[in-house]
Design a protein around this motif. Structure first.
Motif, PDB file in Angstrom:
ATOM      1  N   PRO A 115      83.783  36.236   6.217  1.00  0.00           N
ATOM      2  CA  PRO A 115      83.109  34.957   6.431  1.00  0.00           C
ATOM      3  C   PRO A 115      84.032  33.995   7.178  1.00  0.00           C
ATOM      4  N   PRO A 116      83.497  33.168   8.046  1.00  0.00           N
ATOM      5  CA  PRO A 116      84.361  32.230   8.787  1.00  0.00           C
ATOM      6  C   PRO A 116      84.898  31.133   7.886  1.00  0.00           C
ATOM      7  N   LEU A 158      76.291  41.927  15.529  1.00  0.00           N
ATOM      8  CA  LEU A 158      74.907  41.923  16.006  1.00  0.00           C
ATOM      9  C   LEU A 158      74.111  43.076  15.400  1.00  0.00           C
ATOM     10  N   GLU A 159      74.721  44.250  15.286  1.00  0.00           N
ATOM     11  CA  GLU A 159      74.020  45.409  14.735  1.00  0.00           C
ATOM     12  C   GLU A 159      73.583  45.171  13.295  1.00  0.00           C
ATOM     13  N   PHE A 160      74.394  44.475  12.509  1.00  0.00           N
ATOM     14  CA  PHE A 160      74.092  44.249  11.103  1.00  0.00           C
ATOM     15  C   PHE A 160      73.465  42.879  10.829  1.00  0.00           C
ATOM     16  N   GLY A 161      73.204  42.115  11.888  1.00  0.00           N
ATOM     17  CA  GLY A 161      72.574  40.819  11.708  1.00  0.00           C
ATOM     18  C   GLY A 161      73.416  39.820  10.943  1.00  0.00           C
ATOM     19  N   ILE A 162      74.738  39.951  11.024  1.00  0.00           N
ATOM     20  CA  ILE A 162      75.639  39.036  10.312  1.00  0.00           C
ATOM     21  C   ILE A 162      75.562  37.628  10.891  1.00  0.00           C
ATOM     22  N   ALA A 181      82.477  28.644  13.747  1.00  0.00           N
ATOM     23  CA  ALA A 181      82.542  30.086  14.010  1.00  0.00           C
ATOM     24  C   ALA A 181      81.322  30.811  13.472  1.00  0.00           C
ATOM     25  N   SER A 182      80.952  31.897  14.141  1.00  0.00           N
ATOM     26  CA  SER A 182      79.861  32.764  13.686  1.00  0.00           C
ATOM     27  C   SER A 182      80.358  33.746  12.630  1.00  0.00           C
ATOM     28  N   VAL A 238      75.558  32.961  22.812  1.00  0.00           N
ATOM     29  CA  VAL A 238      76.999  33.016  22.563  1.00  0.00           C
ATOM     30  C   VAL A 238      77.279  33.125  21.064  1.00  0.00           C
ATOM     31  N   LEU A 239      78.174  34.046  20.685  1.00  0.00           N
ATOM     32  CA  LEU A 239      78.772  34.088  19.357  1.00  0.00           C
ATOM     33  C   LEU A 239      80.153  33.444  19.434  1.00  0.00           C
ATOM     34  N   ILE A 240      80.614  32.891  18.317  1.00  0.00           N
ATOM     35  CA  ILE A 240      81.970  32.340  18.258  1.00  0.00           C
ATOM     36  C   ILE A 240      82.764  33.144  17.242  1.00  0.00           C
ATOM     37  N   GLN A 241      83.794  33.826  17.715  1.00  0.00           N
ATOM     38  CA  GLN A 241      84.658  34.622  16.842  1.00  0.00           C
ATOM     39  C   GLN A 241      85.870  33.796  16.418  1.00  0.00           C
ATOM     40  N   GLU A 242      86.124  33.799  15.119  1.00  0.00           N
ATOM     41  CA  GLU A 242      87.334  33.200  14.574  1.00  0.00           C
ATOM     42  C   GLU A 242      88.357  34.305  14.337  1.00  0.00           C
ATOM     43  N   CYS A 243      89.551  34.152  14.889  1.00  0.00           N
ATOM     44  CA  CYS A 243      90.627  35.121  14.679  1.00  0.00           C
ATOM     45  C   CYS A 243      91.943  34.379  14.741  1.00  0.00           C
TER      46      CYS A 243
END
Length: 291
Positions: free
Chosen positions: A53-54, A87-91, A59-60, A98-103
């Protein structure tokens, strides 16, 4: 016992088996860092990622990225593959595409491009800069390349999410046939605290404009079949050096044929931003049980 959903993916591949393998643990919020590292060591993939979880409301989703030996802040193909799993698991769903990835490298936008029945994912690479390197380091790079003909751009040490030495070779044929001294690349990586050396050459092929080979000895990998981070730095270097050149707006890359793969990486350059993308295939869809 930890039980989580698990995918094994083929990233940057238009055909099955052509790209870079990636393991993705979907439900990883109960995993400790030690458990993540031990599982990544067991998979023995170039990278394994863990979706969480973000912690940032913007973040997405959040991802942690592990090689078999250590956690890293950013890498291209784990980022693209993790977004594919999301996207595959609908998270999470894209907002305006656009998705926003937190890393560990911060918040990175992932662009979702859909054309007909195909989906390409693009990550905006972290900003790149040239790193000042001592003459001893530069001499070491040029010595490594003494048995090949260099291209129009000089070797450079570039940082942006990762640190890589880059070098252009004169032709695609010479690049594909090159037999590098891997022990010397390992020494270069250790001496400069970098990933290692990535070489590229321009191509006359109708299928790709650039050919790339990446040797990330700094994380114990001999040759990478498809490197998003290295390609992002190469793109930034070329665009900065040749702002009006034929590659300044983007191009297609071929990587991995020398080690039995056939990856395709798309480079899109918009308003000075470097976007690295391609397709991802799901190969294994199941679950992992880990103690």
């Amino acid at each position: 016992m930890l039980v989580s959903r698990y995918l094994q993916l083929d990233v940057f591949a238009r055909t099955m088996g052509g790209g870079n393998p990636l393991g993705v643990v979907i439900d990883a919020d109960g995993w400790s860092a030690e458990q993540m590292q031990s599982f990544a060591r067991w998979t023995n993939l170039v990278e394994t990622t863990f979706l969480l979880p973000p912690t940032d409301a913007a973040a997405s989703y959040r991802v942690r990225i592990f090689t078999p030996t250590s956690e890293i802040g950013f890498a291209g193909h784990p980022t693209i593959g993790s977004a594919h799993a999301v996207l595959e698991f609908g998270i999470a769903n894209p907002s305006h595409g656009v998705l926003i990835q937190e890393c560990a490298a911060g918040l990175l936008p992932i662009r979702v491009d859909r054309r007909h029945d195909q989906r390409d994912l693009f990550v905006r690479s972290p900003a790149a800069r040239l790193v000042e390197a001592g003459s001893t380091d530069e001499d070491r790079v040029r010595s490594l390349l003494a048995n090949v003909t260099l291209g129009r751009l000089p070797p450079a040490f570039v940082e942006g999410g990762r640190r890589w030495w880059l070098a252009e070779l004169e032709s695609e044929d010479e690049l594909r046939a090159w037999q590098p001294d891997h022990s010397r690349i390992t020494s270069l990586a250790a001496a400069t605290q970098s990933m290692g050396l990535s070489v590229f050459a321009r191509s006359d092929s109708s299928e790709h404009a650039l050919v790339v080979r990446a040797f990330p000895a700094g994380v114990g990998i001999v040759e990478d079949p498809a490197s998003g981070a290295a390609n992002g730095l190469i793109a930034a270097y070329i665009a900065g050096a040749e702002p009006n050149g034929s590659l300044a707006n983007g191009y297609r890359v071929s990587q991995g044929r020398e080690i039995g793969r056939d990856a395709t990486i798309n480079v899109d350059i918009r308003d000075g931003a470097i976007w690295i993308g391609g397709r991802t295939n799901t190969i294994v869809n199941g679950q992992v049980a880990w103690d």
